[in-house]
Design a protein around this motif. Sequence first.
Motif, PDB file in Angstrom:
ATOM      1  N   GLY A   1     -30.989  58.097  12.132  1.00  0.00           N
ATOM      2  CA  GLY A   1     -32.005  58.666  13.022  1.00  0.00           C
ATOM      3  C   GLY A   1     -33.396  58.174  12.694  1.00  0.00           C
ATOM      4  N   GLY A   2     -33.489  57.144  11.878  1.00  0.00           N
ATOM      5  CA  GLY A   2     -34.818  56.629  11.487  1.00  0.00           C
ATOM      6  C   GLY A   2     -35.133  55.322  12.139  1.00  0.00           C
ATOM      7  N   ARG A   3     -34.849  55.201  13.417  1.00  0.00           N
ATOM      8  CA  ARG A   3     -35.051  53.949  14.149  1.00  0.00           C
ATOM      9  C   ARG A   3     -36.522  53.558  14.134  1.00  0.00           C
ATOM     10  N   LEU A   4     -36.769  52.297  13.871  1.00  0.00           N
ATOM     11  CA  LEU A   4     -38.113  51.751  13.927  1.00  0.00           C
ATOM     12  C   LEU A   4     -38.275  50.927  15.204  1.00  0.00           C
ATOM     13  N   PRO A   5     -39.490  50.786  15.704  1.00  0.00           N
ATOM     14  CA  PRO A   5     -39.697  49.978  16.911  1.00  0.00           C
ATOM     15  C   PRO A   5     -39.335  48.534  16.670  1.00  0.00           C
ATOM     16  N   GLU A   6     -38.850  47.873  17.738  1.00  0.00           N
ATOM     17  CA  GLU A   6     -38.516  46.450  17.633  1.00  0.00           C
ATOM     18  C   GLU A   6     -39.790  45.633  17.472  1.00  0.00           C
TER      19      GLU A   6
ATOM     20  N   VAL B   1     -30.838  39.660   8.483  1.00  0.00           N
ATOM     21  CA  VAL B   1     -30.826  40.692   7.450  1.00  0.00           C
ATOM     22  C   VAL B   1     -31.634  41.902   7.898  1.00  0.00           C
ATOM     23  N   VAL B   2     -32.767  41.651   8.536  1.00  0.00           N
ATOM     24  CA  VAL B   2     -33.615  42.743   9.011  1.00  0.00           C
ATOM     25  C   VAL B   2     -32.919  43.512  10.130  1.00  0.00           C
ATOM     26  N   ARG B   3     -32.177  42.813  10.974  1.00  0.00           N
ATOM     27  CA  ARG B   3     -31.447  43.490  12.045  1.00  0.00           C
ATOM     28  C   ARG B   3     -30.470  44.505  11.467  1.00  0.00           C
ATOM     29  N   GLU B   4     -29.762  44.142  10.410  1.00  0.00           N
ATOM     30  CA  GLU B   4     -28.833  45.076   9.782  1.00  0.00           C
ATOM     31  C   GLU B   4     -29.582  46.240   9.139  1.00  0.00           C
ATOM     32  N   ALA B   5     -30.759  45.974   8.568  1.00  0.00           N
ATOM     33  CA  ALA B   5     -31.567  47.060   8.002  1.00  0.00           C
ATOM     34  C   ALA B   5     -31.981  48.039   9.089  1.00  0.00           C
ATOM     35  N   ARG B   6     -32.338  47.526  10.258  1.00  0.00           N
ATOM     36  CA  ARG B   6     -32.680  48.404  11.379  1.00  0.00           C
ATOM     37  C   ARG B   6     -31.465  49.241  11.814  1.00  0.00           C
ATOM     38  N   ASN B   7     -30.297  48.630  11.770  1.00  0.00           N
ATOM     39  CA  ASN B   7     -29.082  49.376  12.118  1.00  0.00           C
ATOM     40  C   ASN B   7     -28.858  50.531  11.157  1.00  0.00           C
TER      41      ASN B   7
END
Length: 274
Positions: free
Chosen positions: A269-274, A257-263
């Motif tokens: 353009g609001g990419r967060l660090p892994e 679920v978090v992976r899709e939120a990161r997508n």
Amino acid sequence: MRSFLYVPGNQPKMLASALKRGADALIVDLEDAVPPDEKEAARYTVAEWLRWLPAGAPIWVRVNSGDTGLADARTVIAPALRGLVVAKASAERVMALAALLDEHDPAGAVGLVPLLETPRAILEAAAIATAPRVTRLQIGEADLAAELGLTPGDQELLLVRSTVVLASAAAGIAPPAAAVTTDFRDLDALRRSTQTLKRLGFRGRACIHPAQIPIVHEVFTPTEDELTQARDLVERFEQASGGVCLDARGRMVDLAVVREARNVLAMAGGRLPE
């Protein structure tokens, strides 16, 4: 990349204004949009135009099939070129273009976007997706539907579309961009079909007219509510030190679920660090 606007390679005036049309990227066409007797001249027109653009410009060139396509590729390689869209793609053809790029672009700056337009290409989708330099796939739905003898529609092409989305995900490349629709006047139909394709896993869409661009951007740009929810999910997950946590409604949240939120954040353009 939400939108990819096709521009005929034999129209210098259209090329001159193409980057101002609002698309995220351009696909300069040397194939179907160019009459056979103009293809060689168009190749050099596009090469000259690319020479004056900055490195890394959001520009792809659709090359022809066969030896003509190899000549297209050799001629248009330039710092401004992001990649080649491979018409009538097959695994063999993609490998041949990758080998040519290895020779003329050893730094690996130019990628390949195979256009799957034949039944064979759909059956080879998994192999094509893992070929060298392939960054994403597209489907040539009109040509494919003609070869299959079907009327293109959401139900009729569901298996084909899902196969390409699955092949892309398995290969770890970008999700496929949705195919063009030629009725650029019916923007409501464009919105509905683009929303359907987004639910199937497509990200971005090819356009044949600038009027289609705002609708495609609308569908593929996350809303403020979606961004707020995505940020909240990621923050909750990180505060839980990467373990399972609950969202704002008390539902279980795990890594998928978090992976899709990161997508979602990355699309805006609001990419967060892994």
